[in-house]
Enzyme design. Structure first.
Site, short mmCIF file in Angstrom:
data_model
loop_
_atom_site.label_atom_id
_atom_site.label_comp_id
_atom_site.label_asym_id
_atom_site.label_seq_id
_atom_site.Cartn_x
_atom_site.Cartn_y
_atom_site.Cartn_z
N GLY A 101 0.78 -1.22 0.00
CA GLY A 101 0.00 0.00 0.00
C GLY A 101 0.81 1.27 0.00
O GLY A 101 0.30 2.34 -0.35
N ASP A 150 1.18 -11.14 7.09
CA ASP A 150 1.69 -10.42 5.92
C ASP A 150 3.03 -9.76 6.21
O ASP A 150 3.63 -9.17 5.29
CB ASP A 150 0.67 -9.36 5.46
N ASP A 159 10.22 -4.68 7.77
CA ASP A 159 9.08 -3.78 7.98
C ASP A 159 8.94 -3.39 9.45
O ASP A 159 8.09 -3.91 10.17
CB ASP A 159 7.79 -4.40 7.46
#
Length: 453
Positions: A93, A255, A265
């Site tokens: 995203g 995820d 991340d």
């Protein structure tokens, strides 16, 4: 472009997966690009360290394609459980895969972004990254690399001249775009999406891609089982390395777990001050789902979702049998990671287990700062000032040979990365654009890594 031909080895393996796995996207057109950090040590491993700063800005701020690799950015499609709730409406995203290169160990690496703009999967987000968030990711990846955790590496941070509104930072705050080097951005959620869609053909294609491109194996008779075995092993190693590093990722959703067992991340991460199983990193983790002591459980739960997804093309019974081996694998890797950080050579079996149990029990009871303890205890040199509480650990550790001699580094002050120091590094950047404390901390962390390596 002044690349080093002998080191620069472009690839485009993602294209072979096909367009069912990604969406072509374009990077945001930023008002400006100001280079704040370039990781030449990591860049050298993929032949990019000879880029001039102007070329660096063009490729990693404006995303002009690198020669011979992907022709344009690709936003990956995936699903995932987020705090145990399934979400079929996620994907890249605010990032994309920009290029693929092979490193000096012949591994396929992705150059992935964070903060590069909106994609079809942005939902209500602006696709942007704050400068502070990028700085925090630099610190996380540098510290984890030094502590032996398999991690992505922050390659680049560029300030974009945008003012962003955020609920968890004083706003407006400065915007940035980051590039990371990671062995893979294929996640457990990538497989969950295909299981959700009942897409057997693409599930087989993805299994073959991961085995061939990421594990350098040719698919055999039972490729899904072989893949699961490999991922399970890497996941157990990752969970153990978090514990030995005293690290809390904060958001171990399916995820956010990739299939090469490489941490990436970094949002609300923290290093635990003490051995506190309930210590959390994310202010929104009210139930402590991803607390320090629950991270192995969380990663085990995530790989369980991979097993469930692979049932589309494999039998349940052998998948469950493999899943049952996670606990023993975890214990093996916890002992190995703890002994590595202590500077001791493993003996194996019950001897190592007894030492680690004594260590964890005493860390809990005494509340000693973790980074200080591991510094003081390296290669059996625990000072007498630690007292009688540590007598059992001392006795057990005395039978171990050092894996590395205790050098002069260990006579200096310990290197930690607690949240107060992270904030102190950010303050001069926010107030006067002074990056000296960040660069000094990176140098300090790399000295720690050299002393441990």
């Amino acid at each position: 472009m002044p690349i080093r031909p002998q080191a620069y080895r472009p690839a485009a393996a993602l294209q072979r997966l096909g367009s069912d796995f990604w969406d072509p996207v374009a990077a945001a057109d930023f008002p400006e690009t100001r280079l704040r950090y370039r990781n030449d040590r990591a860049a050298a491993q993929v032949g990019l360290d000879a880029l001039t700063d102007d070329e660096w800005l063009r490729h990693f701020g404006r995303f002009d394609p690198l020669p011979g690799t992907l022709p344009g950015p690709l936003a990956l499609r995936y699903h995932g459980h987020q705090f145990r709730s399934y979400n079929p409406e996620i994907g890249d995203g605010r990032g994309f895969t920009f290029a693929q290169l092979r490193d000096d160990r012949d591994r396929l690496l992705d150059l992935g972004t964070k903060g590069s703009g909106r994609t079809p999967w942005s939902r209500s987000g602006d696709g942007r990254l704050t400068l502070k968030g990028g700085m925090r990711e630099i610190l996380a990846t540098e510290m984890l690399e030094a502590l032996g955790v398999p991690t992505s590496r922050t390659l680049s941070l560029i300030e974009t001249g945008e003012a962003l509104e955020r609920g968890d930072e004083p706003s407006p705050t400065r915007g940035a775009v980051m590039v990371r080097l990671s062995h893979s951005h294929i996640r457990i959620g990538s497989f969950q999406r295909l299981a959700y869609l009942r897409d057997e053909a693409n599930m087989r294609r993805l299994v073959d891609y991961v085995l061939h491109e990421l594990y350098s194996e040719e698919p055999g008779q039972e490729p899904a089982l072989r893949l699961f075995d490999l991922v399970l092993e890497r996941a157990a190693r990752l969970a153990a390395s978090y514990m030995a590093a005293g690290f809390v990722h904060g958001v171990l959703n399916s995820d956010n777990i990739n299939v090469t067992g490489e941490s990436f991340d970094y949002g609300p991460w923290r290093f635990a001050p003490t051995w506190d199983a309930g210590f959390t990193a994310a202010y929104f983790d009210h139930a402590g789902l991803y607390a320090f002591g629950r991270q192995p459980e969380a990663i085990h739960w995530d790989v369980m979702q991979l097993a469930g997804s692979l049932r589309l093309i494999a039998e349940s019974e052998p998948l469950v049998a493999l899943l049952d081996t996670f606990g023993p694998r975890l214990q093996h890797y916890i002992a190995a990671a703890m002994l590595w950080r202590l500077g001791l050579t493993p003996q194996g079996g019950d001897t190592d287990r007894a030492l680690i149990q004594s260590l964890e029990r005493t860390l809990r009871a005494t509340g000693v700062e973790l980074h200080r303890f591991f510094h003081d205890a390296f290669a059996r040199a625990l000072p007498k000032s630690y007292g009688e509480d540590w007598s059992d650990f001392r006795t057990l550790a005395a039978s171990y040979a050092p894996r590395k001699e205790r050098g002069r580094y260990w006579d200096d002050k310990p290197c930690g990365m607690l949240i107060d120091e992270v904030e102190a590094i950010w303050s001069p950047i926010a107030e006067s654009d002074d990056w000296s404390r960040l660069h000094a901390k990176i140098a300090e962390v790399r000295r720690l890594g050299d002393a441990l390596a």
